[in-house]
Write a protein that holds these residues in place. Structure first.
Motif, short mmCIF file in Angstrom:
data_model
loop_
_atom_site.label_atom_id
_atom_site.label_comp_id
_atom_site.label_asym_id
_atom_site.label_seq_id
_atom_site.Cartn_x
_atom_site.Cartn_y
_atom_site.Cartn_z
N TRP A 7 6.52 -2.10 -12.57
CA TRP A 7 5.77 -2.92 -13.53
C TRP A 7 5.62 -2.19 -14.86
O TRP A 7 5.81 -2.77 -15.93
N SER A 60 0.86 -1.18 0.00
CA SER A 60 0.00 0.00 0.00
C SER A 60 0.89 1.23 0.00
O SER A 60 2.11 1.15 0.21
N GLY A 61 0.28 2.36 -0.25
CA GLY A 61 1.02 3.62 -0.22
C GLY A 61 2.17 3.68 -1.20
O GLY A 61 2.06 3.25 -2.34
N LEU A 62 3.30 4.19 -0.71
CA LEU A 62 4.48 4.38 -1.56
C LEU A 62 4.99 3.06 -2.14
O LEU A 62 5.36 3.00 -3.31
N PHE A 104 4.02 -0.39 -8.93
CA PHE A 104 3.30 -0.05 -10.16
C PHE A 104 4.26 0.56 -11.18
O PHE A 104 4.25 0.18 -12.36
N LEU A 105 5.09 1.50 -10.76
CA LEU A 105 6.04 2.12 -11.67
C LEU A 105 7.06 1.11 -12.20
O LEU A 105 7.40 1.14 -13.38
N ALA A 146 3.30 0.42 -2.99
CA ALA A 146 2.42 0.03 -4.10
C ALA A 146 2.70 0.90 -5.33
O ALA A 146 2.70 0.41 -6.46
N GLN A 147 2.95 2.19 -5.11
CA GLN A 147 3.26 3.08 -6.22
C GLN A 147 4.58 2.71 -6.88
O GLN A 147 4.69 2.71 -8.11
N VAL A 148 5.57 2.36 -6.08
CA VAL A 148 6.87 1.95 -6.61
C VAL A 148 6.71 0.66 -7.42
O VAL A 148 7.26 0.52 -8.52
#
Length: 151
Positions: A66, A55-57, A63-64, A59-61
C-alpha cells in the motif's frame, strides 16, 4: 512559466487536494490487502462478500505494498502531469522551483519525504514547514526544490 504568472499554494488548498487523494489511497489499501489476502489464502468469500483478515507478515507485506502504491501514485502522476487527481480537481500543480517541469528525481524525492511530512501526527511536520516557508514549501518540496502553484 514565469513566477509572476502563478500563486504559490498554502496549507488549505493543498489539504483539499490531499483529501481527494486520500480516497485514492483508500482504494490502494483495498487492492493491497486483497491482493496479499488472495496470495496467502486469507480471503474468505461468502455469498456476495469477501473478507480479508491479515496478520503478521501478510499484514506487513500488505502495508508495504500500500505504501509503495501510494507513493508511486504521487511520483508518477506529478512527474508526468505535474498533478495528482486531487491537485487536478483543485487546479494546482507541482513545478520545479524555477517554474519548469518536474524531474523524475524531484518527484521521487518530494514524495519519499512525504513520509517525514506526515509525522508525528497527520501532516504536522508538513503543515508547519509550509507555514514557516516563504515559498509555502513542505519539507519534501524544500529538499526536491519544488513548489505547489495555482497557474
Amino acid at each position: 512559466m514565469a513566477e509572476t504568472d502563478v500563486e504559490e499554494c498554502g496549507v488549505g488548498i493543498r489539504g483539499v487536494a490531499l483529501a481527494v487523494d486520500s480516497v485514492v489511497w483508500f482504494a490502494f489499501l483495498f487492492v493491497a490487502v486483497y491482493a496479499v489476502g488472495f496470495v496467502t489464502g486469507d480471503v474468505q468469500v461468502t455469498g456476495a462478500s469477501a473478507d480479508a483478515e491479515l496478520s503478521g507478515l501478510a499484514a506487513q507485506v500488505a502495508f508495504l505494498l500500500w505504501l509503495v502504491l501510494s507513493i508511486e501514485y504521487h511520483v508518477l502522476l506529478e512527474y508526468r502531469y505535474g498533478q495528482t487527481i486531487g491537485k487536478y480537481l483543485v487546479a494546482i500543480r507541482v513545478v520545479a522551483a524555477d517554474g519548469g517541469d518536474l524531474s523524475l528525481r524531484a518527484a521521487t524525492v518530494r514524495n519519499a519525504l512525504r513520509l517525514v511530512d506526515v509525522l508525528p501526527v497527520f501532516y504536522l511536520v508538513g503543515i508547519v514547514s509550509v507555514v514557516a516557508s516563504d515559498r509555502k514549501q513542505r519539507l519534501g518540496d524544500r529538499v526536491a526544490d519544488t513548489v505547489v502553484v495555482r497557474p
